[in-house]
Design a protein around this motif. Structure first.
Motif, PDB file in Angstrom:
ATOM      1  N   ILE A  57       0.564  -1.153   0.105  1.00 22.33           N
ATOM      2  CA  ILE A  57       0.302   0.377  -0.078  1.00 22.33           C
ATOM      3  C   ILE A  57       1.094   1.707   0.051  1.00 22.33           C
ATOM      4  CG2 ILE A  57      -1.916   1.172   1.681  1.00 22.33           C
ATOM      5  CD1 ILE A  57      -3.177  -1.614   2.329  1.00 22.33           C
ATOM      6  N   GLU A  58       0.111   2.826  -0.796  1.00 22.76           N
ATOM      7  CA  GLU A  58       0.967   3.567  -0.625  1.00 22.76           C
ATOM      8  C   GLU A  58       0.530   4.638  -0.051  1.00 22.76           C
ATOM      9  OE1 GLU A  58       2.004   4.595  -4.699  1.00 22.76           O
ATOM     10  OE2 GLU A  58       3.574   2.977  -4.868  1.00 22.76           O
ATOM     11  N   GLU A  59       0.932   5.495   0.167  1.00 21.91           N
ATOM     12  CA  GLU A  59      -0.158   6.285   1.021  1.00 21.91           C
ATOM     13  C   GLU A  59      -0.887   7.539   0.041  1.00 21.91           C
ATOM     14  OE1 GLU A  59       0.300  10.788   3.988  1.00 21.91           O
ATOM     15  OE2 GLU A  59       2.437   9.613   2.751  1.00 21.91           O
ATOM     16  N   GLY A  60      -2.196   6.947   0.902  1.00 24.78           N
ATOM     17  CA  GLY A  60      -3.531   8.037  -0.765  1.00 24.78           C
ATOM     18  C   GLY A  60      -4.015   7.281  -0.976  1.00 24.78           C
ATOM     19  N   ASP A  61      -4.175   5.674  -0.746  1.00 21.44           N
ATOM     20  CA  ASP A  61      -4.319   4.840  -1.480  1.00 21.44           C
ATOM     21  C   ASP A  61      -5.866   4.219  -0.674  1.00 21.44           C
ATOM     22  OD1 ASP A  61      -2.508   3.984  -3.786  1.00 21.44           O
ATOM     23  OD2 ASP A  61      -1.944   2.303  -2.416  1.00 21.44           O
ATOM     24  N   VAL A  62      -6.500   4.426  -1.295  1.00 24.78           N
ATOM     25  CA  VAL A  62      -8.147   3.889  -0.562  1.00 24.78           C
ATOM     26  C   VAL A  62      -8.615   2.433  -0.494  1.00 24.78           C
ATOM     27  CG1 VAL A  62     -10.560   3.826  -0.801  1.00 24.78           C
ATOM     28  CG2 VAL A  62      -9.118   5.424  -1.578  1.00 24.78           C
ATOM     29  N   VAL A  63      -8.546   1.668   0.255  1.00 26.50           N
ATOM     30  CA  VAL A  63      -8.809   0.199   0.851  1.00 26.50           C
ATOM     31  C   VAL A  63      -9.896   0.182   0.260  1.00 26.50           C
ATOM     32  CG1 VAL A  63      -5.774  -0.155   1.327  1.00 26.50           C
ATOM     33  CG2 VAL A  63      -7.838   0.201   2.921  1.00 26.50           C
ATOM     34  N   ALA A  64     -10.734  -1.022   0.583  1.00 21.35           N
ATOM     35  CA  ALA A  64     -12.024  -1.260   0.928  1.00 21.35           C
ATOM     36  C   ALA A  64     -12.266  -2.890   0.931  1.00 21.35           C
ATOM     37  CB  ALA A  64     -12.530  -0.278   0.111  1.00 21.35           C
ATOM     38  N   ARG A 101     -10.794   2.472   4.272  1.00 24.15           N
ATOM     39  CA  ARG A 101     -10.199   3.654   4.670  1.00 24.15           C
ATOM     40  C   ARG A 101      -9.618   3.960   3.638  1.00 24.15           C
ATOM     41  NH1 ARG A 101      -5.088   1.206   8.382  1.00 24.15           N
ATOM     42  NH2 ARG A 101      -6.986   0.286   9.890  1.00 24.15           N
ATOM     43  N   VAL A 102      -9.039   5.124   3.884  1.00 25.13           N
ATOM     44  CA  VAL A 102      -7.709   6.049   3.274  1.00 25.13           C
ATOM     45  C   VAL A 102      -6.372   6.222   3.598  1.00 25.13           C
ATOM     46  CG1 VAL A 102      -6.696   8.656   2.747  1.00 25.13           C
ATOM     47  CG2 VAL A 102      -9.423   7.836   2.220  1.00 25.13           C
ATOM     48  N   THR A 103      -5.276   5.190   3.258  1.00 25.62           N
ATOM     49  CA  THR A 103      -4.075   5.010   4.156  1.00 25.62           C
ATOM     50  C   THR A 103      -3.486   6.000   3.960  1.00 25.62           C
ATOM     51  OG1 THR A 103      -3.194   4.115   2.310  1.00 25.62           O
ATOM     52  CG2 THR A 103      -4.948   2.739   3.393  1.00 25.62           C
ATOM     53  N   THR A 104      -2.751   6.177   5.062  1.00 22.34           N
ATOM     54  CA  THR A 104      -1.799   6.929   5.776  1.00 22.34           C
ATOM     55  C   THR A 104      -0.062   6.727   5.947  1.00 22.34           C
ATOM     56  OG1 THR A 104      -2.178   6.925   7.583  1.00 22.34           O
ATOM     57  CG2 THR A 104      -3.420   8.507   6.934  1.00 22.34           C
ATOM     58  N   ASP A 105      -0.179   5.535   5.958  1.00 31.24           N
ATOM     59  CA  ASP A 105       1.314   4.725   6.014  1.00 31.24           C
ATOM     60  C   ASP A 105       1.509   3.505   5.127  1.00 31.24           C
ATOM     61  OD1 ASP A 105       1.674   5.524   8.575  1.00 31.24           O
ATOM     62  OD2 ASP A 105       0.212   3.518   9.360  1.00 31.24           O
ATOM     63  N   ALA A 106       2.687   3.704   4.598  1.00 29.54           N
ATOM     64  CA  ALA A 106       3.246   3.204   2.801  1.00 29.54           C
ATOM     65  C   ALA A 106       3.883   2.165   3.142  1.00 29.54           C
ATOM     66  CB  ALA A 106       4.622   4.014   1.997  1.00 29.54           C
ATOM     67  N   GLY A 107       3.953   0.938   2.613  1.00 31.22           N
ATOM     68  CA  GLY A 107       4.389  -0.188   3.100  1.00 31.22           C
ATOM     69  C   GLY A 107       4.259  -1.370   3.339  1.00 31.22           C
ATOM     70  N   VAL A 108       2.672  -1.522   3.748  1.00 32.27           N
ATOM     71  CA  VAL A 108       1.611  -2.170   4.032  1.00 32.27           C
ATOM     72  C   VAL A 108       1.670  -3.497   3.741  1.00 32.27           C
ATOM     73  CG1 VAL A 108       0.315  -2.620   5.035  1.00 32.27           C
ATOM     74  CG2 VAL A 108       1.627  -0.716   6.751  1.00 32.27           C
ATOM     75  N   ALA A 109       1.506  -4.078   3.761  1.00 32.98           N
ATOM     76  CA  ALA A 109       0.690  -5.151   2.902  1.00 32.98           C
ATOM     77  C   ALA A 109      -0.997  -5.120   2.874  1.00 32.98           C
ATOM     78  CB  ALA A 109       1.075  -6.430   2.911  1.00 32.98           C
ATOM     79  N   LEU A 110      -1.221  -5.486   1.658  1.00 30.64           N
ATOM     80  CA  LEU A 110      -2.525  -5.502   1.541  1.00 30.64           C
ATOM     81  C   LEU A 110      -3.220  -7.041   1.956  1.00 30.64           C
ATOM     82  CD1 LEU A 110      -5.117  -3.892   0.245  1.00 30.64           C
ATOM     83  CD2 LEU A 110      -4.872  -4.861  -1.506  1.00 30.64           C
ATOM     84  N   GLY A 111      -4.268  -7.295   2.982  1.00 35.43           N
ATOM     85  CA  GLY A 111      -4.482  -8.552   3.085  1.00 35.43           C
ATOM     86  C   GLY A 111      -5.209  -9.085   2.163  1.00 35.43           C
ATOM     87  N   PRO A 112      -5.748 -10.463   2.412  1.00 35.90           N
ATOM     88  CA  PRO A 112      -7.233 -10.908   2.055  1.00 35.90           C
ATOM     89  C   PRO A 112      -8.265 -10.908   2.058  1.00 35.90           C
ATOM     90  CG  PRO A 112      -5.201 -12.221   2.987  1.00 35.90           C
ATOM     91  CD  PRO A 112      -5.280 -11.359   4.061  1.00 35.90           C
ATOM     92  N   GLY A 113      -8.641 -10.412   0.837  1.00 38.60           N
ATOM     93  CA  GLY A 113      -9.790 -10.365   0.667  1.00 38.60           C
ATOM     94  C   GLY A 113     -10.125  -8.562   0.497  1.00 38.60           C
ATOM     95  N   LEU A 114      -9.107  -7.575   0.716  1.00 35.92           N
ATOM     96  CA  LEU A 114      -9.573  -6.492   0.642  1.00 35.92           C
ATOM     97  C   LEU A 114      -9.086  -5.874  -1.106  1.00 35.92           C
ATOM     98  CD1 LEU A 114      -7.182  -5.360   3.451  1.00 35.92           C
ATOM     99  CD2 LEU A 114      -9.875  -4.665   2.973  1.00 35.92           C
ATOM    100  N   HIS A 115      -9.849  -5.110  -1.329  1.00 37.25           N
ATOM    101  CA  HIS A 115      -9.509  -4.457  -2.709  1.00 37.25           C
ATOM    102  C   HIS A 115      -8.326  -3.676  -2.297  1.00 37.25           C
ATOM    103  CE1 HIS A 115     -12.812  -6.789  -4.516  1.00 37.25           C
ATOM    104  NE2 HIS A 115     -11.836  -6.487  -5.618  1.00 37.25           N
ATOM    105  N   LEU A 116      -7.597  -2.455  -3.230  1.00 39.42           N
ATOM    106  CA  LEU A 116      -6.919  -1.126  -3.381  1.00 39.42           C
ATOM    107  C   LEU A 116      -7.043  -0.260  -4.039  1.00 39.42           C
ATOM    108  CD1 LEU A 116      -3.149  -0.371  -2.357  1.00 39.42           C
ATOM    109  CD2 LEU A 116      -3.765  -0.020  -4.390  1.00 39.42           C
ATOM    110  N   LEU A 117      -7.545   0.377  -4.508  1.00 35.36           N
ATOM    111  CA  LEU A 117      -7.975   1.550  -5.701  1.00 35.36           C
ATOM    112  C   LEU A 117      -6.538   2.375  -5.292  1.00 35.36           C
ATOM    113  CD1 LEU A 117     -10.647   0.658  -4.045  1.00 35.36           C
ATOM    114  CD2 LEU A 117     -11.678   2.350  -6.419  1.00 35.36           C
ATOM    115  N   ARG A 118      -5.799   3.247  -6.444  1.00 32.87           N
ATOM    116  CA  ARG A 118      -5.287   3.986  -6.364  1.00 32.87           C
ATOM    117  C   ARG A 118      -5.178   5.020  -6.932  1.00 32.87           C
ATOM    118  NH1 ARG A 118       0.654   0.722  -6.093  1.00 32.87           N
ATOM    119  NH2 ARG A 118      -0.355   0.954  -4.064  1.00 32.87           N
TER     120      ARG A 118
END
Length: 666
Positions: free
Chosen positions: A537-544, A554-571
């Motif tokens: 995940i990068e800062e400013g990504d939306v995960v849902a 959530r709108v993420t604020t931390d970079a370098g965190v892995a996206l977990g199972p069942g989640l979508h990332l919208l960059r």
């Protein structure tokens, strides 16, 4: 090509993934992603996939040097990158096992290799396997008959550095990297601390040890380290058995490991060991119930079809000498399931079951196993007690508590443990779950914490309503043009990615964001490995999560965190899309529920979600309001959590008389 392969030849075989570059340069993977975007001269991929590209190691080294980036590539690292470039992941076990066999041969007959190394690659390719089989007869069958040029180049490179690196150390390095790549396949590998505990409980020093499901040999190696004299193992998976044999031989361990199904095709029918230790396979429904109904190993009762662990346990007992110990992992449910109560009762009556140690709760995301300690009955007075230990908080207490119990079985043990009379366990349930009998350690009441939380709750409740944003009614009949996430994706404004449903979530060094983390607004609670190529995940990504019953956006604020199972990332393209605007409408779609028509939940397809078509300025106005609502949600959640904590402390304080009713309530 004849003679030794040149450095240029072998370098062409070497590829690296983004996580390899990060490890070699001692940076986070997010930094590598940043380099790829910022620098036009960053190397282009030479293989892999769009999700997990591979780069030429030589190109990466040149780029790092050109940009003044410090990196450290050991000879072992270079070998591993050649290995990764020589085969795909499906054949990686074949190559790693082959290289291990070669290292054993090299350790045994170094002069013979030096003579063979002077031959052409084609001669080595044709003759090497036969040479290995002759020099290392302990190896299971299945080595490839002829190796290709890429494998020969790696073998030559290993031959050049093995003496300096150490044969066993070099293989353990390759083996560790291999496990990282296949972390899901080997998720059940026995952790070293658990292996040490098991062989300690089994008192293996000076005796013979058998593991009927030895996997890659971890428990046998641990028994060797504790002074076991004779070692035997059986493993159904040929690749795992080969890795086990190689590891054992490189550690100068005289062990016999046979490939085969232990329950159906016992390779050691007459073997009786001083100790049997095994991390048993769980939940194997096709374990051979129909073929083995009348098997003589079932001394304590025919294992139910759905209780394969009780078949394995009795197989282990059948291979122990009278008086010999058996220490095995068991699923926590095996201690209480109704189907197995007759066998548990027979084990207790015969004096075979000596201790049950609960390790449940040692991981935040998984349920740990139980350890069952058994002893093959001998002709003497039967024991009257069984030890129950709850070691979930501290597994280190198990060994010392067990030794104290052996010295005086009828005494009252210290810590979270209990010496139970066998006769008291022989009821209708025959439940041998430690947590049923061991009194949990009492939580000490902290009165200062009680008053602190009470003060925080009062302040949070007083300001909660003020955190709601001001909202106004929209003009009647207002029509807003709409678009979809799919259209925005095709226009390049959004990139949608989804984490795989099957990935490591409880081991590794990369923080992993779960659905519950997103829903509860908390930091990442999982862990994964870079070797599994997670989406970072990068800062400013939306995960849902679009499949969860409750909104999780959530709108993420931390970079370098892995996206977990069942989640979508919208960059998103921040010049075209406001992240809080997008997150707000995602959450609104989740909150609608199926009763509101074609909702996001009903379709489970994020690309079909409708969002208003607005200018960036209008999006930001909506986005700020959505952000304030999200902050209100966090405050409401914090207030609820403080209230629950205060309630728990109040009950605890009243129960142990640290608190008393206020005089005005009397």
């Amino acid at each position: 090509m004849t003679g030794d392969a040149t450095t240029e030849d072998t370098a062409e075989l070497s590829t690296v993934a983004a996580q390899d570059i990060a490890r070699l340069a001692d940076v986070g993977r997010a930094a590598v992603s940043n380099w790829r975007r910022r620098f036009a001269d960053f190397p282009e991929p030479v293989g892999g996939s769009s999700a997990s590209p591979l780069y030429s190691l030589a190109d990466v080294e040149a780029w790092l040097t050109r940009h003044g980036r410090q990196f450290r590539l050991t000879p072992s690292d270079r070998i591993w990158q050649q290995v990764r470039g020589a085969v795909n992941d499906l054949r990686l076990d074949d190559l790693v096992g082959y290289l291990g066999a070669f290292l054993v041969f090299l350790q045994r007959e170094s002069p013979r290799w030096k003579a063979l190394a002077g031959q052409s690659d084609s001669v080595i390719a044709e003759s090497l396997t036969a040479t290995l089989v002759a020099a290392v007869p302990e190896l299971p069958n299945g080595l490839v008959e002829r190796v290709d040029d890429a494998w020969v180049a790696i073998v030559r490179a290993i031959g050049d550095i093995a003496d300096e690196q150490g044969h066993a150390s070099l293989f353990e390095f390759l083996y560790d990297r291999y496990l990282q790549v296949h972390s899901r396949r080997y998720a059940g590998v026995t952790p070293a601390p658990l292996a040490d505990l098991m062989v300690d409980l089994a008192a293996v020093s000076g005796g013979s040890v058998f593991d009927p499901a030895c996997g890659i040999g971890t428990l046998i190696l641990a028994a060797h380290a504790r002074g076991a004299a004779t070692l035997h193992g059986q493993e159904v998976d040929e690749s795992s058995a080969r890795l086990a044999v190689v590891r054992l031989l490189l550690h100068d361990t005289a062990a016999k490991v046979v490939v085969g199904d232990s329950l159906r095709h016992d390779a050691f029918p007459d073997e009786r060991a001083d100790a049997v230790v095994s991390n048993l396979p769980f939940n194997e429904r096709s374990w051979g119930y129909d073929e083995l109904t009348s098997d003589p190993r079932w001394e304590y009762g025919l294992p139910p079809r759905g209780e394969p662990e009780l078949a394995w346990l009795q197989h282990c007992l059948a291979h122990a000498k009278p008086g010999g110990y058996v220490v095995v992992t068991m699923p926590a449910g095996a201690a209480s399931r109704r189907a197995g109560r007759r066998i548990r009762a027979n084990l207790l009556r015969a004096g075979a079951l000596r201790a049950v140690i609960s390790l449940s709760g040692t991981s935040p995301t998984t349920t740990g196993p139980d350890l069952w300690v058994l002893r093959r009955p001998i002709d003497r007075a039967l024991p009257a007690h069984v030890l129950m230990i709850d070691a979930s908080a501290d597994p280190a207490i198990a060994a010392s508590t067990w030794r104290s119990f052996l010295a005086d079985p009828g005494s009252v043990p210290t810590g979270p443990s209990q010496s139970m009379r066998i006769i008291d366990l022989l009821d209708d349930e025959v439940d041998v779950s430690p947590t049923r009998y061991v009194t949990p350690t009492r939580t000490e009441f902290d009165i200062a914490q009680f008053w602190q939380i009470r003060t925080r709750l009062g302040m949070a409740a007083a300001t909660l309503a003020d955190r709601l944003p001001d909202l106004a009614a929209s003009p009647a009949g207002q029509v807003i043009p709409m678009t979809t996430i799919g259209e925005l994706t095709r226009a390049g404004a959004i990139v949608v990615q989804q984490a795989p449903h099957s990935m490591v979530t409880d081991a590794g060094d990369v923080p992993l964001l779960t659905i519950e983390d997103v829903r509860l607004g908390r930091p990442p609670s999982g862990l994964t490995q870079l070797a599994s190529s997670p989406i970072l995940i990068e800062e400013g990504d939306v995960v849902a999560s679009i499949d969860s019953r409750e909104p999780a956006v959530r709108v993420t604020t931390d970079a370098g965190v892995a996206l977990g199972p069942g989640l979508h990332l919208l960059r998103i393209d921040h010049a075209r899309i406001d992240p809080h605007f997008l997150a707000g409408f995602l959450q609104a779609a989740q909150s609608e529920g199926p009763a509101r028509g074609p909702s996001l939940l009903g379709r489970a397809d994020v690309r079909r979600l409708n969002v208003p078509r607005m200018s960036l300025a209008e999006q930001r106005e909506y986005g700020e309001t959505f952000r304030q609502l999200a902050a209100f949600t966090d405050s409401l959640r914090e207030t609820t959590s403080l209230g629950a904590s205060l309630l728990r402390l109040g009950l605890l304080g009243l129960a142990d008389r640290s608190l008393q009713p206020h005089p005005r309530n009397r």
